[in-house]
Design an enzyme around this catalytic site. Structure first.
Site, PDB file in Angstrom:
ATOM      1  N   GLU A  29       9.046  -7.044  -0.365  1.00 57.51           N
ATOM      2  CA  GLU A  29       9.678  -6.237  -1.421  1.00 57.51           C
ATOM      3  C   GLU A  29      11.074  -5.907  -0.920  1.00 57.51           C
ATOM      4  OE1 GLU A  29       8.299  -5.790  -4.176  1.00 57.51           O
ATOM      5  OE2 GLU A  29       6.135  -5.758  -3.898  1.00 57.51           O
ATOM      6  N   CYS A  70      15.238   0.999  -4.563  1.00 56.09           N
ATOM      7  CA  CYS A  70      15.391  -0.431  -4.845  1.00 56.09           C
ATOM      8  C   CYS A  70      15.420  -0.673  -6.345  1.00 56.09           C
ATOM      9  CB  CYS A  70      14.272  -1.220  -4.186  1.00 56.09           C
ATOM     10  SG  CYS A  70      12.656  -0.584  -4.597  1.00 56.09           S
TER      11      CYS A  70
HETATM   12  P1  NAP Z   1      15.981  -2.382   6.537  1.00 60.99           P
HETATM   13  O1  NAP Z   1      17.080  -2.189   7.472  1.00 60.99           O
HETATM   14  O2  NAP Z   1      15.574  -3.758   6.201  1.00 60.99           O
HETATM   15  O3  NAP Z   1      14.738  -1.554   7.118  1.00 60.99           O
HETATM   16  C1  NAP Z   1      13.473  -1.633   6.555  1.00 60.99           C
HETATM   17  C2  NAP Z   1      12.431  -1.790   7.661  1.00 60.99           C
HETATM   18  O4  NAP Z   1      12.579  -3.069   8.256  1.00 60.99           O
HETATM   19  C3  NAP Z   1      12.585  -0.776   8.787  1.00 60.99           C
HETATM   20  O5  NAP Z   1      11.312  -0.451   9.278  1.00 60.99           O
HETATM   21  C4  NAP Z   1      13.392  -1.549   9.814  1.00 60.99           C
HETATM   22  O6  NAP Z   1      13.231  -1.043  11.119  1.00 60.99           O
HETATM   23  C5  NAP Z   1      12.794  -2.916   9.670  1.00 60.99           C
HETATM   24  N1  NAP Z   1      13.663  -4.005  10.091  1.00 60.99           N
HETATM   25  C6  NAP Z   1      14.995  -4.101   9.975  1.00 60.99           C
HETATM   26  N2  NAP Z   1      15.423  -5.289  10.447  1.00 60.99           N
HETATM   27  C7  NAP Z   1      14.338  -5.961  10.860  1.00 60.99           C
HETATM   28  C8  NAP Z   1      14.108  -7.245  11.437  1.00 60.99           C
HETATM   29  N3  NAP Z   1      15.103  -8.110  11.668  1.00 60.99           N
HETATM   30  N4  NAP Z   1      12.850  -7.595  11.752  1.00 60.99           N
HETATM   31  C9  NAP Z   1      11.825  -6.770  11.511  1.00 60.99           C
HETATM   32  N5  NAP Z   1      11.961  -5.544  10.966  1.00 60.99           N
HETATM   33  C10 NAP Z   1      13.201  -5.148  10.631  1.00 60.99           C
HETATM   34  O7  NAP Z   1      16.223  -1.690   5.138  1.00 60.99           O
HETATM   35  P2  NAP Z   1      17.089  -0.411   4.823  1.00 60.99           P
HETATM   36  O8  NAP Z   1      18.474  -0.897   4.594  1.00 60.99           O
HETATM   37  O9  NAP Z   1      16.856   0.659   5.804  1.00 60.99           O
HETATM   38  O10 NAP Z   1      16.388  -0.002   3.439  1.00 60.99           O
HETATM   39  C11 NAP Z   1      16.914  -0.237   2.245  1.00 60.99           C
HETATM   40  C12 NAP Z   1      16.561  -1.599   1.675  1.00 60.99           C
HETATM   41  O11 NAP Z   1      15.194  -1.652   1.315  1.00 60.99           O
HETATM   42  C13 NAP Z   1      17.325  -1.857   0.398  1.00 60.99           C
HETATM   43  O12 NAP Z   1      17.756  -3.171   0.336  1.00 60.99           O
HETATM   44  C14 NAP Z   1      16.285  -1.581  -0.667  1.00 60.99           C
HETATM   45  O13 NAP Z   1      16.542  -2.164  -1.901  1.00 60.99           O
HETATM   46  C15 NAP Z   1      15.055  -2.086  -0.019  1.00 60.99           C
HETATM   47  N6  NAP Z   1      13.874  -1.529  -0.658  1.00 60.99           N
HETATM   48  C16 NAP Z   1      13.092  -2.329  -1.421  1.00 60.99           C
HETATM   49  C17 NAP Z   1      11.987  -1.822  -2.067  1.00 60.99           C
HETATM   50  C18 NAP Z   1      11.109  -2.687  -2.920  1.00 60.99           C
HETATM   51  O14 NAP Z   1       9.995  -2.287  -3.189  1.00 60.99           O
HETATM   52  N7  NAP Z   1      11.548  -3.837  -3.349  1.00 60.99           N
HETATM   53  C19 NAP Z   1      11.673  -0.479  -1.920  1.00 60.99           C
HETATM   54  C20 NAP Z   1      12.488   0.317  -1.134  1.00 60.99           C
HETATM   55  C21 NAP Z   1      13.586  -0.233  -0.496  1.00 60.99           C
HETATM   56  P3  NAP Z   1      14.380  -0.141  11.809  1.00 60.99           P
HETATM   57  O15 NAP Z   1      14.493   1.096  10.986  1.00 60.99           O
HETATM   58  O16 NAP Z   1      13.836   0.096  13.166  1.00 60.99           O
HETATM   59  O17 NAP Z   1      15.622  -0.961  11.782  1.00 60.99           O
END
Ligand code: NAP
Length: 458
Positions: A231, A265
């Site tokens: 997601e 999101c």
């Molecule tokens: P993010 O950096 O991707 O973080 C999300 C999770 O992934 C965190 O637990 C993060 O850990 C982990 N993570 C980051 N890089 C990783 C990697 N290379 N390998 C494995 N795990 C990894 O996302 P964000 O920027 O904080 O959150 C916002 C994003 O989430 C936006 O793009 C939003 O649209 C999306 N989102 C989507 C939905 C949906 O249902 N479609 C819902 C909510 C949010 P760390 O914190 O330790 O880096």
């Protein structure tokens, strides 16, 4: 990224946490594997009783948990409380419906030359959940409730800025009666995800977060041949067509853009408005955005709290600066307020074109772009001119326009005369770079099941 609670309203580091050691992770994996073996032998009725107890605990803990969420990621207290109550309802929904959703499906035995034949949903085992901070309880519960009700175990790697919420959730299900290890939190950084994902005891993974994180987890899971649900981000269009109730559309647009401090999101991000109603809509929308009260998320009078991280605010500022430098017009907002904390005001930009990053990239904060279009064809073309495909909202009372939008918008959810919201009853997920697979509804609980075919001969 350090594992720490840093209050986004002040920028003050409140607590830091030492990541789990390799031995701690090994123990958590072993415990989860034992729990998965035990859980698959429990009945739906047993799991439903524990799941309802988890819902009761969430409701009993609402005040303290909401305060923790607000301190860790800046959402208003009222929205944190609403999120916890919604999560409790999600637990009860799956407690009630999981058994029917996973009921064995009979097959025409004669057609396959059997005495009897059917298919049955069985749990996969341990599922790793990599989760974001923006809905730090609901995102986790909407995975955990169906996964546990299906008889799986879960391991949570939560975002590094919500460790206290993560620890609360890691303890919740054992408190509710589930076997120890059925659901646990791994306090690890994202660099440690690969080792866990590749472990033979982990059967599958779900990730909610950015496109970059999704690609990384999908690549590793693909190499290890493990099922994933992703997601990812969105840049949802919000179409306002000539027959719309413009006042209601504009009032809803403000909430759809700014709920959760603009960090959702499925927030509406691109407002695509028919020329006949453009001036009226944009004036009302801009007024509504400018009238929102930005401030301390713990204050009941606040509409919009801070951006969750300093880097998140810097990213928003860069997107706005790039657009303005290339000719976009700021209708309201667009500046960094003085004082501590990572606040950013509700902002509306017009005149955005494909030369600007804002046109293509997701804005994770209260920044809206408005576009004037001449007709429905142009509206649909612009709505679909994005790499994302999560949700879309349309405002119209015209049946033909509505039918075309429902059919032609490229996304996982279309909302007409409302704003996109997730419900346990409706499947949730995206297409294109918004990810794949579904959460919620029957589709969500079946994602982490083995659909086993059974053929019985003489
Ligand atoms: P993010 O950096 O991707 O973080 C999300 C999770 O992934 C965190 O637990 C993060 O850990 C982990 N993570 C980051 N890089 C990783 C990697 N290379 N390998 C494995 N795990 C990894 O996302 P964000 O920027 O904080 O959150 C916002 C994003 O989430 C936006 O793009 C939003 O649209 C999306 N989102 C989507 C939905 C949906 O249902 N479609 C819902 C909510 C949010 P760390 O914190 O330790 O880096």
């Amino acid at each position: 990224m350090a594992i720490a609670t840093v209050d986004p309203a002040t920028g003050v580091v409140e607590r830091t946490f030492t990541p789990m050691s390799a031995a701690d992770v090994e123990e958590a994996l072993a415990r989860a594997a034992r729990a998965a073996a035990a859980l698959r032998r429990t009945s739906f009725a047993e799991r439903a009783a524990w799941m309802r107890a988890a819902a009761d605990l969430l409701e009993a803990d609402v005040a303290t948990l909401a305060a923790t969420m607000t301190r860790e990621m800046g959402k208003t207290l009222a929205s944190a409380e609403a999120e916890i109550r919604k999560s409790a309802r999600g637990c009860r929904f799956y407690a009630e419906h999981a058994e029917a959703m996973l009921a064995p499906e009979p097959v025409d035995a004669a057609a396959v030359g059997a005495v009897s034949a059917w298919s049955v949903y069985q749990p996969l085992g341990v599922v790793l959940a990599v989760m974001p901070w923006n809905f730090p309880v609901w995102q986790v519960l909407r995975f955990a409730a169906p996964a546990l009700m299906a008889g799986n175990a879960g391991l949570l790697k939560h975002a590094s800025n919500v460790p206290q919420t993560a620890l609360y959730l890691g303890a919740l299900f054992a408190r509710a009666g589930f076997p120890a290890g059925a659901f646990g939190t791994l306090l690890i950084g994202s660099a440690d995800v690969e080792r866990v994902l590749r472990d033979d005891r982990v059967a599958a993974a779900t990730l909610t977060g950015s496109e970059a994180a999704g690609r990384s987890v999908a690549r590793i899971a693909g190499d290890a041949l493990k099922k994933t649900v992703l997601e990812l981000g969105g840049s949802d269009p919000f179409l306002v067509l000539p027959s719309a109730d413009v006042a209601r559309a504009a009032a809803t647009a403000v909430v759809a853009r700014c709920q959760n401090n603009g960090q959702s999101c499925i927030a509406a991000k691109r407002f695509i408005v028919h020329t006949d109603v453009y001036d009226e809509f944009v004036a009302a929308f801009t007024r509504g955005m400018a009238a929102l009260r930005v401030g301390d998320p713990a204050d009941p009078g606040t509409d919009v709290g801070p951006i969750a991280t300093e880097a998140g605010r810097a990213e928003l500022e860069e997107l706005v600066a790039d657009a303005v430098a290339n000719g976009a017009e700021v209708l309201t907002g667009g500046y960094r307020p003085a004082g501590p904390g990572w606040f950013y005001p509700p902002t509306v930009l017009a005149g955005v074109d494909p030369s600007m990053r804002l046109y293509r990239e997701e804005t994770f904060g209260p920044v809206a772009t408005v576009y004037r279009v001449a007709d429905l064809d142009e509206a649909l073309d612009l709505a679909n001119a994005t790499a994302f495909g999560l949700g879309a909202a349309v405002w119209t009372t015209d049946d033909a326009d509505r039918a075309r939008c429902v059919a032609e918008l490229e996304c996982g959810a279309v909302t007409v005369n409302g704003m996109t919201v997730s419900y346990p009853q409706l499947p949730f997920g995206g297409i294109k770079t918004s990810g794949y697979g579904r959460e919620l509804a029957a589709a969500g609980i079946r994602e982490f099941c083995n659909l086993k075919a059974v053929w019985i001969g003489q």
